[in-house]
Design an enzyme around this catalytic site. Structure first.
Site, mmCIF file in Angstrom:
data_model
loop_
_atom_site.group_PDB
_atom_site.id
_atom_site.type_symbol
_atom_site.label_atom_id
_atom_site.label_comp_id
_atom_site.label_asym_id
_atom_site.label_seq_id
_atom_site.Cartn_x
_atom_site.Cartn_y
_atom_site.Cartn_z
ATOM 1 N N ASP A 1 0.844 -1.200 0.098
ATOM 2 C CA ASP A 1 0.063 0.149 -0.057
ATOM 3 C C ASP A 1 0.925 1.214 -0.096
ATOM 4 O OD1 ASP A 1 -2.539 1.439 0.313
ATOM 5 O OD2 ASP A 1 -2.326 1.700 2.239
ATOM 6 N N ASP B 1 -0.338 4.992 0.972
ATOM 7 C CA ASP B 1 -0.928 6.210 2.044
ATOM 8 C C ASP B 1 -0.595 5.365 3.308
ATOM 9 O OD1 ASP B 1 -1.571 8.207 0.302
ATOM 10 O OD2 ASP B 1 -3.419 7.312 -0.062
#
Length: 260
Positions: free
Chosen positions: A13, A15
């Protein structure tokens, strides 16, 4: 930690894992160097639909990271791929930024605010009652409702901000219609990520900061899972879920340090 050395592919991922806003998180440079030194295939898989892969590449470059554009896959691209399979040449009313609009345009989906086949919601910066009201009227008139991802919140440099599912809530509540969410943890996005990496799920690792998208997506896809505490989830919150990641780390910088 030694199990991570044997994995061939890493889905990560962005963020809350790589950065907060425009601030690079500690240990990311070391983590990326470790991936390259050990010849690991890796993919940045983000539920954000705001940016194109090239923009994400340039964002990391400004932070001092050199990553090829092919190492990114977003929920905007996943949404476009899904609709292009389901209804090629369809039209849509879109509440979102250029990352989502460009992805849809690239597969031949046209913008339509009169009688669209779909209403698609991402993370529009110009979110307003006018946009919501228009979306509600179009859904009530028969347009099908799509969410780019199911994130309720997302981390920023100044704290937590509402994300796609929170922004979708007024439309769902007002129309009584449930949106179909394309991004993580939807297995469609995870299978595409594994295909892009060219690895089987039991050879891959999912690294993320969210239990309800990243970690559950990894578990349900048969991948190894690593939760990092650099984003929205605390160790205490992790314990409230009925499933667990295999590893819980402070950040991705713990991976190269622990495998040397």
């Amino acid at each position: 930690m030694e199990k991570l050395l044997s994995r061939k592919g890493f889905i990560c991922d962005m963020d809350g894992v790589i950065y907060h806003g425009n601030r690079l998180l500690p240990g990311v440079n070391e983590f990326l160097a470790w991936l390259k030194e050990n010849n690991k295939n890796f993919l940045f898989l983000t539920n954000s639909s705001q940016y194109t892969p090239r923009e994400l590449q340039q964002k990391l470059k400004r932070m001092g990271l050199e990553v090829d554009e092919s190492n990114f896959y977003t929920s905007a691209l996943a949404t476009a791929d899904f609709l292009n399979t389901q209804a090629p040449g369809c039209s849509a009313y879109v509440m979102g930024e250029h990352g989502l609009l460009n992805a849809l345009y690239d597969v031949g989906i046209t913008y339509n605010d009169v009688d669209p086949d779909y209403v698609i919601v991402g993370e529009p910066k110009g979110y307003s009652q006018e946009l919501i009201t228009k979306a509600i009227r179009l859904v009530n008139a028969g347009a099908k409702l799509i969410g780019a991802n199911s994130d309720l919140t997302g981390p920023t440099e100044t704290g937590i901000a509402p994300a796609c599912r929170a922004l979708m809530a007024p439309i769902e509540l007002s129309t009584g219609k449930q949106a179909y969410y394309v991004g993580k943890p939807n297995p469609l996005m995870m299978r595409t990520g594994l295909k892009m990496l060219g690895v089987h799920s039991n050879e891959a690792v999912m690294i993320g900061d969210r239990m309800d998208t990243d970690i559950v997506a990894g578990i349900e896809s048969g991948m190894d899972t690593v939760l990092v505490l650099s984003g929205v989830t605390t160790r205490e919150e992790c314990m409230k879920f009925p499933y667990r990641p295999r590893l819980i780390l402070d950040g991705v910088g713990d991976i190269p340090a622990a495998t040397r």
